[in-house]
Design a protein around this motif. Structure first.
Motif, PDB file in Angstrom:
ATOM      1  N   LEU A   1      -0.206  -0.058 -13.121  1.00 17.00           N
ATOM      2  CA  LEU A   1      -1.046   0.844 -12.325  1.00 17.00           C
ATOM      3  C   LEU A   1      -2.309   0.126 -11.867  1.00 17.00           C
ATOM      4  O   LEU A   1      -2.695   0.196 -10.688  1.00 17.00           O
TER       5      LEU A   1
ATOM      6  N   LEU B   1      -4.913  -3.731  -5.656  1.00 16.46           N
ATOM      7  CA  LEU B   1      -4.613  -4.193  -4.296  1.00 16.46           C
ATOM      8  C   LEU B   1      -4.870  -3.130  -3.228  1.00 16.46           C
ATOM      9  O   LEU B   1      -4.666  -3.360  -2.039  1.00 16.46           O
ATOM     10  N   THR B   2      -5.364  -1.974  -3.643  1.00 17.05           N
ATOM     11  CA  THR B   2      -5.880  -1.032  -2.648  1.00 17.05           C
ATOM     12  C   THR B   2      -7.326  -1.380  -2.334  1.00 17.05           C
ATOM     13  O   THR B   2      -7.920  -0.785  -1.440  1.00 17.05           O
TER      14      THR B   2
ATOM     15  N   LEU C   1       0.543   6.947  -6.457  1.00 18.61           N
ATOM     16  CA  LEU C   1      -0.622   7.828  -6.408  1.00 18.61           C
ATOM     17  C   LEU C   1      -0.199   9.277  -6.182  1.00 18.61           C
ATOM     18  O   LEU C   1      -0.669  10.196  -6.859  1.00 18.61           O
TER      19      LEU C   1
ATOM     20  N   THR D   1       2.003   1.754  -3.470  1.00 16.64           N
ATOM     21  CA  THR D   1       0.908   2.304  -4.267  1.00 16.64           C
ATOM     22  C   THR D   1       0.705   3.777  -3.960  1.00 16.64           C
ATOM     23  O   THR D   1       0.478   4.594  -4.857  1.00 16.64           O
ATOM     24  N   LEU D   2       0.837   4.107  -2.689  1.00 17.35           N
ATOM     25  CA  LEU D   2       0.678   5.484  -2.258  1.00 17.35           C
ATOM     26  C   LEU D   2       1.681   6.394  -2.948  1.00 17.35           C
ATOM     27  O   LEU D   2       1.346   7.508  -3.374  1.00 17.35           O
TER      28      LEU D   2
ATOM     29  N   LYS E   1      -1.681  -2.082  -9.017  1.00 18.36           N
ATOM     30  CA  LYS E   1      -1.510  -1.352  -7.754  1.00 18.36           C
ATOM     31  C   LYS E   1      -2.860  -0.890  -7.216  1.00 18.36           C
ATOM     32  O   LYS E   1      -3.147  -1.012  -6.026  1.00 18.36           O
ATOM     33  N   LEU E   2      -3.699  -0.355  -8.090  1.00 19.73           N
ATOM     34  CA  LEU E   2      -5.009   0.120  -7.650  1.00 19.73           C
ATOM     35  C   LEU E   2      -5.861  -1.045  -7.153  1.00 19.73           C
ATOM     36  O   LEU E   2      -6.600  -0.934  -6.183  1.00 19.73           O
TER      37      LEU E   2
ATOM     38  N   THR F   1      -8.909   8.114  -3.841  1.00 14.68           N
ATOM     39  CA  THR F   1      -8.239   6.828  -3.679  1.00 14.68           C
ATOM     40  C   THR F   1      -7.116   6.930  -2.659  1.00 14.68           C
ATOM     41  O   THR F   1      -6.938   6.054  -1.813  1.00 14.68           O
ATOM     42  N   ARG F   2      -6.384   8.028  -2.754  1.00 13.11           N
ATOM     43  CA  ARG F   2      -5.281   8.264  -1.820  1.00 13.11           C
ATOM     44  C   ARG F   2      -5.781   8.266  -0.376  1.00 13.11           C
ATOM     45  O   ARG F   2      -5.188   7.646   0.512  1.00 13.11           O
TER      46      ARG F   2
ATOM     47  N   LEU G   1       0.825  -1.209   0.000  1.00 13.98           N
ATOM     48  CA  LEU G   1       0.000   0.000   0.000  1.00 13.98           C
ATOM     49  C   LEU G   1       0.859   1.259   0.000  1.00 13.98           C
ATOM     50  O   LEU G   1       0.535   2.244  -0.652  1.00 13.98           O
TER      51      LEU G   1
ATOM     52  N   VAL H   1      -6.472   4.784   0.699  1.00 15.03           N
ATOM     53  CA  VAL H   1      -5.250   4.024   0.962  1.00 15.03           C
ATOM     54  C   VAL H   1      -4.675   4.398   2.324  1.00 15.03           C
ATOM     55  O   VAL H   1      -4.293   3.526   3.111  1.00 15.03           O
TER      56      VAL H   1
END
Lengths: 154, 154
Positions: free
Chosen positions: B79, B85-86, A135, A131-132, B82-83, B117-118, A128, B121
DNA sequence: CGCTTGCTTGGAGTGCACTCCAGCGTTCTA
DNA sequence: TAGAACGCTGGAGTGCACTCCAAGCAAGCG
């Protein structure tokens, strides 16, 4: 106050770690299903379903057969909620519940299961964070692009 | 090297942030579906399904109709991974893909979506850390209990 | 007492994210 | 040039975690 052995016998979890406050003190702790719905955010359907699949200890019943949850049940649901949002499959939680019901001699297995879960959680946190970072960079890009005319790459 | 406007037009993402290396350099980047399977860990089924639901930009085809993925497609899949798995629903990712395909004038919306999204997360990381603390205490308990005879509460 | 609201059950249904299938064409290797 | 391996499609199927339903019993209130 119950001994460790008693707690193991009646199927509740031995170590109710968080010193959080319950809606009612021990002794007067008897909640209807709708009260538990209000406390946990779960639906009554889900609570009954958890019981059917063996994810709950035996829940007390009133003389007419209605469920009466106690503080230990609330603690258990709290743990289940936390494990659920780690992405742990319900089947694994049922496995843990079975170990708790089975008694003291399953400590080693419970330890292993929790330790494996811990590793998963650590890995998920790392993912995460990764991913952050992505993002954040994209957000910065769009923030800049919204300010300046779109003309440069990156 | 493509301009930002070109990238927006052909439906790839404008800001391919991570300076990661691709299996083949731009210009020779043409991958079969099974190569993409090897790189991403997704199944061919899933890749075709992503395309059907509009989660992918238009993928090139060989003269006989087979898919040929390019580096930008790989970046996009990265991408998406990654999204995913959020915990972001696929429908939301499709929405983002639509915004990218729609062109530059959707920057503000893309920003909002990424920003939301941020926040998700960040919240999930906090939840996981909370869970980790509970897990650690339980693990400590079982580690101690395994060493000493089970007799004390905690 | 009647009414509304709440709780019970087994079983069926839902939504999501894949996952697979049949039947066929294409590409690679010996 | 044969055979294996790979790729194509639309549509059906799967597994998970709920979510809902119908029909009936129970509890509290005016």
């Amino acid at each position: 106050m119950e001994t460790l052995a008693e707690a193991a016998e009646n199927g509740t979890d031995v170590c109710s770690v968080p010193p959080e406050r319950h809606p009612r003190p021990d002794g007067q702790d008897s909640y209807t299903i709708s009260e538990v719905v209000a406390f946990t955010g779960l639906t009554a359907h889900t609570l009954r379903w958890y019981e059917r699949i063996g994810l709950m200890p035996h829940i007390d019943r009133s003389h007419t057969g209605q469920r009466r949850y106690c503080n230990a049940d609330l603690d258990w649901l709290d743990l289940v909620g936390k494990l659920r949002l780690t992405g742990m499959p319900v089947a694994d939680m049922v496995r843990y519940a079975e170990l708790v019901r089975a008694g003291d001699h399953t400590y080693a297995e419970r330890y292993d299961l929790l330790e494996a879960t811990r590793r998963d959680v650590l890995a998920r946190i790392a993912e995460l964070k990764d991913t952050l970072a992505v993002l954040n960079r994209k957000i910065d890009f769009y923030a800049d692009a919204g300010r300046a005319p779109a003309s440069e790459r990156r």
